[in-house]
Design a protein around this motif. Structure first.
Motif, short mmCIF file in Angstrom:
data_model
loop_
_atom_site.label_atom_id
_atom_site.label_comp_id
_atom_site.label_asym_id
_atom_site.label_seq_id
_atom_site.Cartn_x
_atom_site.Cartn_y
_atom_site.Cartn_z
N PRO A 245 0.83 -1.22 0.00
CA PRO A 245 0.00 0.00 0.00
C PRO A 245 0.86 1.26 0.00
O PRO A 245 1.88 1.34 0.68
CB PRO A 245 -0.79 -0.12 1.31
N THR A 246 0.45 2.25 -0.79
CA THR A 246 1.13 3.54 -0.80
C THR A 246 0.11 4.64 -0.58
O THR A 246 -1.03 4.55 -1.04
CB THR A 246 1.87 3.78 -2.14
N THR A 247 0.53 5.67 0.11
CA THR A 247 -0.34 6.80 0.42
C THR A 247 0.37 8.08 -0.03
O THR A 247 1.40 8.03 -0.70
CB THR A 247 -0.62 6.86 1.93
N THR A 248 -0.18 9.19 0.38
CA THR A 248 0.44 10.48 0.04
C THR A 248 1.58 10.82 1.00
O THR A 248 2.15 11.92 0.92
CB THR A 248 -0.61 11.60 0.08
N LEU A 249 1.91 9.90 1.89
CA LEU A 249 3.00 10.14 2.85
C LEU A 249 4.28 10.53 2.12
O LEU A 249 4.69 9.85 1.17
CB LEU A 249 3.25 8.89 3.68
N GLY A 250 4.90 11.61 2.54
CA GLY A 250 6.14 12.07 1.93
C GLY A 250 7.37 11.69 2.74
O GLY A 250 7.27 11.09 3.81
N ARG A 251 8.52 12.09 2.25
CA ARG A 251 9.79 11.76 2.90
C ARG A 251 9.85 12.33 4.31
O ARG A 251 10.26 11.64 5.24
CB ARG A 251 10.95 12.30 2.06
N ARG A 252 9.46 13.59 4.46
CA ARG A 252 9.54 14.22 5.78
C ARG A 252 8.63 13.51 6.79
O ARG A 252 9.05 13.22 7.92
CB ARG A 252 9.15 15.70 5.69
N GLY A 253 7.40 13.22 6.39
CA GLY A 253 6.48 12.53 7.28
C GLY A 253 6.95 11.14 7.65
O GLY A 253 6.80 10.70 8.80
N ALA A 254 7.53 10.42 6.66
CA ALA A 254 8.03 9.08 6.92
C ALA A 254 9.18 9.12 7.93
O ALA A 254 9.27 8.28 8.83
CB ALA A 254 8.50 8.44 5.61
N ARG A 255 10.05 10.11 7.78
CA ARG A 255 11.18 10.24 8.70
C ARG A 255 10.72 10.58 10.11
O ARG A 255 11.29 10.09 11.09
CB ARG A 255 12.16 11.28 8.18
N GLU A 256 9.74 11.40 10.20
CA GLU A 256 9.23 11.75 11.53
C GLU A 256 8.68 10.52 12.25
O GLU A 256 8.85 10.37 13.46
CB GLU A 256 8.14 12.82 11.40
N ARG A 257 8.03 9.63 11.52
CA ARG A 257 7.45 8.44 12.14
C ARG A 257 8.51 7.49 12.67
O ARG A 257 8.30 6.79 13.66
CB ARG A 257 6.56 7.71 11.13
N ILE A 258 9.67 7.47 12.00
CA ILE A 258 10.75 6.57 12.43
C ILE A 258 11.64 7.23 13.47
O ILE A 258 12.30 6.55 14.26
CB ILE A 258 11.59 6.13 11.21
N GLY A 259 11.65 8.56 13.48
CA GLY A 259 12.52 9.28 14.41
C GLY A 259 13.81 9.73 13.77
O GLY A 259 14.84 9.87 14.46
N LEU A 260 13.76 10.01 12.46
CA LEU A 260 14.94 10.48 11.74
C LEU A 260 14.87 11.98 11.50
O LEU A 260 13.80 12.54 11.29
CB LEU A 260 15.04 9.78 10.37
N GLY A 261 16.05 12.62 11.53
CA GLY A 261 16.14 14.04 11.21
C GLY A 261 16.10 14.26 9.71
O GLY A 261 16.38 13.36 8.91
N ARG A 262 15.77 15.47 9.29
CA ARG A 262 15.64 15.78 7.86
C ARG A 262 16.93 15.59 7.09
O ARG A 262 16.92 15.18 5.93
CB ARG A 262 15.15 17.23 7.69
N CYS A 263 18.05 15.88 7.72
CA CYS A 263 19.33 15.87 7.01
C CYS A 263 20.17 14.62 7.28
O CYS A 263 21.31 14.52 6.81
CB CYS A 263 20.15 17.11 7.38
N GLU A 264 19.65 13.70 8.03
CA GLU A 264 20.42 12.49 8.35
C GLU A 264 20.45 11.53 7.16
O GLU A 264 19.41 11.25 6.55
CB GLU A 264 19.82 11.80 9.58
N LYS A 265 21.64 11.06 6.84
CA LYS A 265 21.82 10.11 5.74
C LYS A 265 21.44 8.72 6.25
O LYS A 265 22.05 8.22 7.20
CB LYS A 265 23.28 10.12 5.26
#
Length: 452
Positions: A245-265
């Protein structure tokens, strides 16, 4: 040692399997037909299907029973779509886990939930009852079934029984058996091989009318190790995973759910944890790279494969010893389908550091999200990864070379223009590994098998 009874006397399971092997060799000889007769039948089948398509309707003369084993939802649904795309009528033998709306939207598919619930947390007694009930339903289905082709995607719980007795049962009812062999000998790969395992595999392979594999190397191993004639094996692409399943979830939202910062590789290791997947080499590479780049992170998402808890405990000890606890996000559990997109949208690259494998569904799952892959040069990965275009390769069991490949990726245009490249990778995978191509190859296999 398992003991069976035959004609009033007991025989050991190994002797029984050897008897089965001799019987399978006889069945192979009995099923041989002349090339000329086979060719005439293929032409007739092809003409019938052409007439049906010319009339504007689906080609429904061939019925197929798709035996899924009740698992691997992406592959089972993809295969079903490829078969109905060729106009076949499909009896889909599934489970609660595999039930999906798309299986109820066309008259070409009959969904038969013979397996039912597969909750792993059920009491042992409940597990025994439900698996025996499944086999009882399957036995009854075979007696009444209309499809001549039985296409096995995965064996069931009792794999040795499935490879031998159940295969003979299918043959007894004159079913044409196609087997998709995802692993030629999985126990050999996992370091748990035995003569008993090889013998039961040999019986199943010999009882099949045709075998499908995903790489030329797998076909070569079937021919060399199990004596299967080359014409009885076909190579098909590994169909792209387009069922998550895919939704409109973007990169920023996905990272927030996992606990990743915007600039973290972010590196992603996704899937079951087992020794053949080489996770220890990735954590060792992280130990080296963490000293160079404070923004590097690793996400481990997947459950421990049964029997390998000690392996995972050893990796956790190494993570603690190297002080990587805050650099590695550990979601060591089963990842529901609804959550899969979170990991592949959040990551910058998937890492597949496998020690031994023929093919990996994780690679094509990554491609379906447009995510590049860093992988070891094993199996068919060299053929599936375009260097610096869809990913990078490194030597297997070499943490230093894996670290080099990770550095190369984060210095490349592939990473710096990732949004654009994600679209290109998806297009590449959909063209090269489409289920339509799979269906076209399988159509030819079905026709040849039915012509015999």
């Amino acid at each position: 040692m398992l003991v069976l009874v035959q004609a009033g006397r007991s025989i050991r399971a190994d002797s029984f399997l050897r008897l089965l092997l001799r019987l399978t060799m006889s069945l192979e000889q009995d099923s041989t037909v002349s090339t000329a007769a086979s060719q005439r039948s293929r032409v007739r089948l092809g003409s019938d299907r052409a007439v049906e398509r010319a009339a504007g309707g689906p080609a429904t003369s061939i019925r197929v029973c798709l035996l899924t084993g009740g698992d691997d939802r992406p592959y089972a649904l993809g295969m079903a779509s490829s078969l109905i795309g060729q106009g076949f009528r499909v009896d889909f033998i599934g489970s609660d886990k595999l039930d999906a709306p798309e299986l109820h939207q066309t008259p070409l598919i009959t969904f038969l939930n013979l397996r039912g619930d597969q909750n792993e947390k059920a009491p042992f007694r409940r597990k025994v009852v439900r698996i025996l009930a499944y086999y009882a339903r399957l036995v009854r289905y075979v007696v009444q079934s209309k499809p001549r082709i039985f296409h096995i995607l995965w064996n069931n719980k009792f794999e040795h029984f499935d490879r031998t007795v159940l295969m003979l049962y299918y043959r007894l009812f004159r079913k044409r058996i196609i087997l998709t062999a995802h692993n030629v000998n999985m126990r050999k790969r996992d370091g748990r091989d035995s003569w008993f395992n090889r013998l039961s595999l040999r019986i199943q392979y010999r009882l099949c009318h045709h075998i499908l594999v995903h790489t030329a190397a797998m076909k070569a191993e079937l021919v060399a190790d199990f004596g299967i004639a080359s014409p009885r094996v076909s190579v098909i692409p590994f169909g792209i995973n387009n069922t998550s399943p895919t939704t409109t979830l973007g990169r920023r939202g996905a990272r927030e759910r996992i606990g990743l910062g915007r600039c973290e590789k972010t590196l992603l290791f996704f899937g079951q944890i087992a020794p053949y997947k080489g996770l220890e080499y990735l954590t060792a590479a992280m130990s080296e790279l963490a000293r160079e780049d404070k923004d590097l992170r690793l996400v481990i998402a997947g459950r421990i494969k049964p029997g390998y808890v000690r392996y995972w405990n050893a990796i956790q000890s190494e993570i603690s010893r190297a002080g990587l606890g805050k650099r590695i996000i550990q979601h060591v559990r089963f990842i529901p389908e609804a959550e899969v997109e979170i990991y592949f949208k959040a990551a910058d690259v998937a890492v597949i550091p496998y020690v031994e494998i023929f093919q990996s569904g994780v690679l094509f799952l990554s491609y379906s999200f447009g995510l590049p892959v860093i992988a070891t040069d094993v199996g068919s990965f060299r053929n599936d990864i375009v260097e610096a275009k869809t990913g990078f390769l490194c030597r297997r069991t070499d943490a230093a070379d894996l670290a080099r490949a990770i550095r190369s990726y984060f210095a490349s245009d592939l990473y710096h223009d990732l949004d654009q490249h994600r679209r290109t990778i998806r297009e590449f995978a959909n063209e090269r590994n489409s289920w339509t191509k799979v269906g076209e190859i399988i159509e030819g296999v079905y026709q040849r098998v039915l012509a015999k």
